[in-house]
Write a protein that holds these residues in place. Structure first.
Motif, PDB file in Angstrom:
ATOM      1  N   GLN A  35       0.808  -1.220   0.000  1.00  0.00           N
ATOM      2  CA  GLN A  35       0.000   0.000   0.000  1.00  0.00           C
ATOM      3  C   GLN A  35       0.843   1.272   0.000  1.00  0.00           C
ATOM      4  OE1 GLN A  35      -3.334   0.822  -0.095  1.00  0.00           O
ATOM      5  NE2 GLN A  35      -3.697  -1.279  -0.771  1.00  0.00           N
ATOM      6  N   ARG A  36       2.143   1.133   0.208  1.00  0.00           N
ATOM      7  CA  ARG A  36       3.016   2.303   0.192  1.00  0.00           C
ATOM      8  C   ARG A  36       3.847   2.371  -1.091  1.00  0.00           C
ATOM      9  NH1 ARG A  36       4.934   2.982   6.567  1.00  0.00           N
ATOM     10  NH2 ARG A  36       3.008   2.128   7.467  1.00  0.00           N
ATOM     11  N   GLY A  37       3.487   1.509  -2.068  1.00  0.00           N
ATOM     12  CA  GLY A  37       4.187   1.506  -3.345  1.00  0.00           C
ATOM     13  C   GLY A  37       5.549   0.841  -3.298  1.00  0.00           C
ATOM     14  N   ARG A  38       5.851   0.154  -2.217  1.00  0.00           N
ATOM     15  CA  ARG A  38       7.105  -0.587  -2.065  1.00  0.00           C
ATOM     16  C   ARG A  38       6.941  -1.968  -2.679  1.00  0.00           C
ATOM     17  NH1 ARG A  38       7.197  -2.083   2.484  1.00  0.00           N
ATOM     18  NH2 ARG A  38       9.353  -2.117   3.260  1.00  0.00           N
ATOM     19  N   THR A  39       8.035  -2.571  -3.113  1.00  0.00           N
ATOM     20  CA  THR A  39       7.936  -3.901  -3.727  1.00  0.00           C
ATOM     21  C   THR A  39       8.780  -4.918  -2.967  1.00  0.00           C
ATOM     22  OG1 THR A  39       9.728  -3.410  -5.276  1.00  0.00           O
ATOM     23  CG2 THR A  39       7.467  -3.018  -6.035  1.00  0.00           C
ATOM     24  N   SER A  40       8.292  -6.121  -2.952  1.00  0.00           N
ATOM     25  CA  SER A  40       8.971  -7.250  -2.318  1.00  0.00           C
ATOM     26  C   SER A  40       8.891  -8.428  -3.270  1.00  0.00           C
ATOM     27  CB  SER A  40       8.285  -7.588  -0.989  1.00  0.00           C
ATOM     28  OG  SER A  40       8.841  -8.754  -0.414  1.00  0.00           O
ATOM     29  N   ASN A  41       9.965  -9.154  -3.406  1.00  0.00           N
ATOM     30  CA  ASN A  41       9.985 -10.301  -4.311  1.00  0.00           C
ATOM     31  C   ASN A  41       9.644 -11.600  -3.585  1.00  0.00           C
ATOM     32  OD1 ASN A  41      10.968  -8.897  -6.721  1.00  0.00           O
ATOM     33  ND2 ASN A  41      12.858  -8.627  -5.544  1.00  0.00           N
ATOM     34  N   ILE A  42       8.802 -12.408  -4.218  1.00  0.00           N
ATOM     35  CA  ILE A  42       8.544 -13.753  -3.696  1.00  0.00           C
ATOM     36  C   ILE A  42       9.700 -14.631  -4.154  1.00  0.00           C
ATOM     37  CG2 ILE A  42       6.974 -15.712  -3.680  1.00  0.00           C
ATOM     38  CD1 ILE A  42       4.689 -13.798  -4.294  1.00  0.00           C
ATOM     39  N   THR A  43      10.501 -15.089  -3.196  1.00  0.00           N
ATOM     40  CA  THR A  43      11.710 -15.853  -3.530  1.00  0.00           C
ATOM     41  C   THR A  43      11.550 -17.352  -3.339  1.00  0.00           C
ATOM     42  OG1 THR A  43      12.571 -15.505  -1.289  1.00  0.00           O
ATOM     43  CG2 THR A  43      13.195 -13.896  -2.979  1.00  0.00           C
ATOM     44  N   GLY A  44      10.496 -17.757  -2.669  1.00  0.00           N
ATOM     45  CA  GLY A  44      10.213 -19.183  -2.476  1.00  0.00           C
ATOM     46  C   GLY A  44       8.717 -19.376  -2.403  1.00  0.00           C
ATOM     47  N   THR A  45       8.216 -20.392  -3.052  1.00  0.00           N
ATOM     48  CA  THR A  45       6.764 -20.573  -3.109  1.00  0.00           C
ATOM     49  C   THR A  45       6.340 -21.952  -2.627  1.00  0.00           C
ATOM     50  OG1 THR A  45       6.857 -21.395  -5.387  1.00  0.00           O
ATOM     51  CG2 THR A  45       6.557 -19.019  -5.096  1.00  0.00           C
ATOM     52  N   ASP A  46       5.070 -22.025  -2.239  1.00  0.00           N
ATOM     53  CA  ASP A  46       4.387 -23.294  -1.986  1.00  0.00           C
ATOM     54  C   ASP A  46       5.049 -24.167  -0.925  1.00  0.00           C
ATOM     55  OD1 ASP A  46       2.637 -22.448  -3.919  1.00  0.00           O
ATOM     56  OD2 ASP A  46       3.371 -23.783  -5.488  1.00  0.00           O
ATOM     57  N   VAL A  47       5.383 -23.558   0.221  1.00  0.00           N
ATOM     58  CA  VAL A  47       5.790 -24.353   1.383  1.00  0.00           C
ATOM     59  C   VAL A  47       4.490 -24.802   2.049  1.00  0.00           C
ATOM     60  CG1 VAL A  47       7.075 -24.398   3.551  1.00  0.00           C
ATOM     61  CG2 VAL A  47       7.878 -22.965   1.644  1.00  0.00           C
ATOM     62  N   LEU A  48       4.167 -26.083   1.916  1.00  0.00           N
ATOM     63  CA  LEU A  48       2.863 -26.577   2.366  1.00  0.00           C
ATOM     64  C   LEU A  48       2.855 -26.816   3.872  1.00  0.00           C
ATOM     65  CD1 LEU A  48       2.078 -29.140  -0.494  1.00  0.00           C
ATOM     66  CD2 LEU A  48       1.564 -26.688  -0.390  1.00  0.00           C
ATOM     67  N   THR A  49       1.713 -26.547   4.486  1.00  0.00           N
ATOM     68  CA  THR A  49       1.512 -26.806   5.908  1.00  0.00           C
ATOM     69  C   THR A  49       0.127 -27.425   6.086  1.00  0.00           C
ATOM     70  OG1 THR A  49       0.401 -24.744   6.552  1.00  0.00           O
ATOM     71  CG2 THR A  49       2.801 -24.654   6.335  1.00  0.00           C
ATOM     72  N   SER A  50      -0.169 -27.845   7.312  1.00  0.00           N
ATOM     73  CA  SER A  50      -1.462 -28.487   7.549  1.00  0.00           C
ATOM     74  C   SER A  50      -2.621 -27.508   7.458  1.00  0.00           C
ATOM     75  CB  SER A  50      -1.469 -29.162   8.925  1.00  0.00           C
ATOM     76  OG  SER A  50      -1.285 -28.194   9.951  1.00  0.00           O
ATOM     77  N   ASN A  51      -2.342 -26.203   7.642  1.00  0.00           N
ATOM     78  CA  ASN A  51      -3.430 -25.230   7.624  1.00  0.00           C
ATOM     79  C   ASN A  51      -3.188 -24.089   6.642  1.00  0.00           C
ATOM     80  OD1 ASN A  51      -1.366 -24.073   9.141  1.00  0.00           O
ATOM     81  ND2 ASN A  51      -2.751 -23.077  10.595  1.00  0.00           N
ATOM     82  N   GLY A  52      -2.434 -24.377   5.597  1.00  0.00           N
ATOM     83  CA  GLY A  52      -2.239 -23.352   4.574  1.00  0.00           C
ATOM     84  C   GLY A  52      -0.933 -23.491   3.842  1.00  0.00           C
ATOM     85  N   VAL A  53      -0.425 -22.356   3.376  1.00  0.00           N
ATOM     86  CA  VAL A  53       0.797 -22.361   2.568  1.00  0.00           C
ATOM     87  C   VAL A  53       1.609 -21.115   2.887  1.00  0.00           C
ATOM     88  CG1 VAL A  53      -0.320 -21.199   0.601  1.00  0.00           C
ATOM     89  CG2 VAL A  53       1.702 -22.627   0.221  1.00  0.00           C
ATOM     90  N   ILE A  54       2.936 -21.253   2.800  1.00  0.00           N
ATOM     91  CA  ILE A  54       3.844 -20.135   3.028  1.00  0.00           C
ATOM     92  C   ILE A  54       4.574 -19.820   1.730  1.00  0.00           C
ATOM     93  CG2 ILE A  54       5.959 -19.406   4.217  1.00  0.00           C
ATOM     94  CD1 ILE A  54       5.106 -21.205   6.563  1.00  0.00           C
ATOM     95  N   HIS A  55       4.650 -18.522   1.407  1.00  0.00           N
ATOM     96  CA  HIS A  55       5.513 -18.043   0.324  1.00  0.00           C
ATOM     97  C   HIS A  55       6.582 -17.149   0.958  1.00  0.00           C
ATOM     98  CE1 HIS A  55       2.555 -19.614  -2.418  1.00  0.00           C
ATOM     99  NE2 HIS A  55       1.629 -18.745  -2.055  1.00  0.00           N
ATOM    100  N   VAL A  56       7.822 -17.356   0.612  1.00  0.00           N
ATOM    101  CA  VAL A  56       8.937 -16.609   1.196  1.00  0.00           C
ATOM    102  C   VAL A  56       9.117 -15.290   0.445  1.00  0.00           C
ATOM    103  CG1 VAL A  56      11.386 -16.706   1.832  1.00  0.00           C
ATOM    104  CG2 VAL A  56      10.042 -18.830   1.709  1.00  0.00           C
ATOM    105  N   ILE A  57       9.279 -14.190   1.181  1.00  0.00           N
ATOM    106  CA  ILE A  57       9.501 -12.888   0.537  1.00  0.00           C
ATOM    107  C   ILE A  57      10.763 -12.228   1.094  1.00  0.00           C
ATOM    108  CG2 ILE A  57       7.072 -12.536  -0.018  1.00  0.00           C
ATOM    109  CD1 ILE A  57       6.844 -10.663   2.372  1.00  0.00           C
ATOM    110  N   ASP A  58      11.365 -11.355   0.278  1.00  0.00           N
ATOM    111  CA  ASP A  58      12.652 -10.763   0.651  1.00  0.00           C
ATOM    112  C   ASP A  58      12.552  -9.369   1.256  1.00  0.00           C
ATOM    113  OD1 ASP A  58      12.082  -9.204  -1.559  1.00  0.00           O
ATOM    114  OD2 ASP A  58      13.857  -9.780  -2.709  1.00  0.00           O
TER     115      ASP A  58
END
Length: 322
Positions: free
Chosen positions: A292-315
């Motif tokens: 919302q502040r116009g800043r950007t973050s890269n998703i560096t790792g995707t689809d880390v599965l868990t029992s109640n959802g998923v994690i995506h790694v950001i930098d």
């Protein structure tokens, strides 16, 4: 006279030729000759019983009392581990075969996790998307350099070595590794990954560990320790200052959480995505998040599965409106 004899011979030969052709084509109308019927395909259990490399799987299905279930109408898709795959799984779990077979609850959970309640040929696999199993948990399948690779709930991988073995009540894909359902929720998964130590501290400081350990499902964009260190420099705060400001901390952390399980293949690109905090974020085609502040973050790792959802790694830590 000679012409009549020659004509008669020609007619006899033609008649024999036609009869032979009809016989070869199965076109005989003789009611005494039975019409051969095709041999029906075996059900998934019978198919496994007829496949030597699936012998341990058959033993496991019998021990779990699932024979009648898997002989049912289905249709089923079975990811069938080989004998070698079961041997490796026993070593990994620190169990003997007898111990695994005696633990009926664990055995049933593992076996039903290998089954999808629909017939899914290899050509129809929804690559990259969450696939719900009979056990209730999800797995993901990707095409990697021409190989069909399954990622299980513990983020282990297994390859399909023989696809599309047809059964009367479904299809069997033979795999080289036993797959296992998730045994950690989002918080437990983050705690087990060293790059998320500050994130875990922050979640505990904001008293969000109970929420993120709940049923969900949730999608968490998880900043690394380096991302948090850079944020502290950007905001001119110490880690202690940030962790002590519960209101700010809660606002920032919940901005990193999206309700629902959204795998990489299912992320709506260039579209406003509502977060648990209430503000939105967008993900571009290069998997860069704009906050919302116009800043950007890269998703560096995707689809880390868990029992109640998923994690995506950001930098980079993302921030809602001030």
């Amino acid at each position: 006279m000679h012409r009549r004899i020659a004509l008669r011979k020609s007619l006899i030969l033609a008649a024999f030729g036609t009869a032979a052709l009809l016989s070869a084509c199965g076109g005989s109308s003789d009611p005494h000759v039975p019409t051969p019927t095709p041999t029906p395909a075996p059900d998934v259990v019978a198919l496994a019983q007829a496949t030597p490399e699936l012998g341990v799987l058959v033993e496991a299905v019998i021990a779990a009392g699932l024979v009648d279930t898997f002989k049912g109408a289905g249709p089923f898709t079975v990811f069938a581990p080989t004998n070698t795959a079961f041997a490796a799984a026993l070593t990994e779990l620190g169990l003997t075969k007898d111990q695994l077979f005696a633990n009926k609850a664990l055995l049933t959970a593992v076996l039903t996790y290998h089954v999808v309640p629909a017939k899914v040929a290899s050509s129809a696999i929804p690559f990259g998307k969450a696939i719900t199993t009979v056990q209730g948990s999800i797995l993901k399948i990707d095409s990697v350099s021409g190989a069909v690779v399954i990622t299980d709930g513990r983020n282990r991988t297994s390859k399909v070595v023989t696809a599309d073995v047809q059964a009367s009540n479904g299809v069997v894909h033979i795999v080289d590794k036993v797959i296992l359902p998730a045994d950690k929720n989002i918080v437990q998964t983050a705690q087990a990954l060293p790059q998320f130590s500050i994130l875990v501290e922050a979640v505990i400081a904001a008293n969000l560990q109970g929420t993120l350990s709940g049923a969900g499902p949730f999608t968490v964009f998880a900043p690394t320790d380096t991302a948090f260190a850079n944020l502290l420099t950007e905001l001119g705060l110490s880690k202690a200052d940030l962790l002590a400001n519960t209101a700010l901390l809660t606002k920032v952390l919940t901005y990193h959480v999206v309700p629902g399980r959204v795998l990489k293949a299912e992320v709506p690109l260039n579209t406003a995505i509502a977060t648990v905090q209430g503000d939105t974020l967008t993900v571009g085609s290069t998997l860069a998040i704009t906050d919302q502040r116009g800043r950007t973050s890269n998703i560096t790792g995707t689809d880390v599965l868990t029992s109640n959802g998923v994690i995506h790694v950001i930098d980079k830590v993302i921030l809602p409106k001030p």
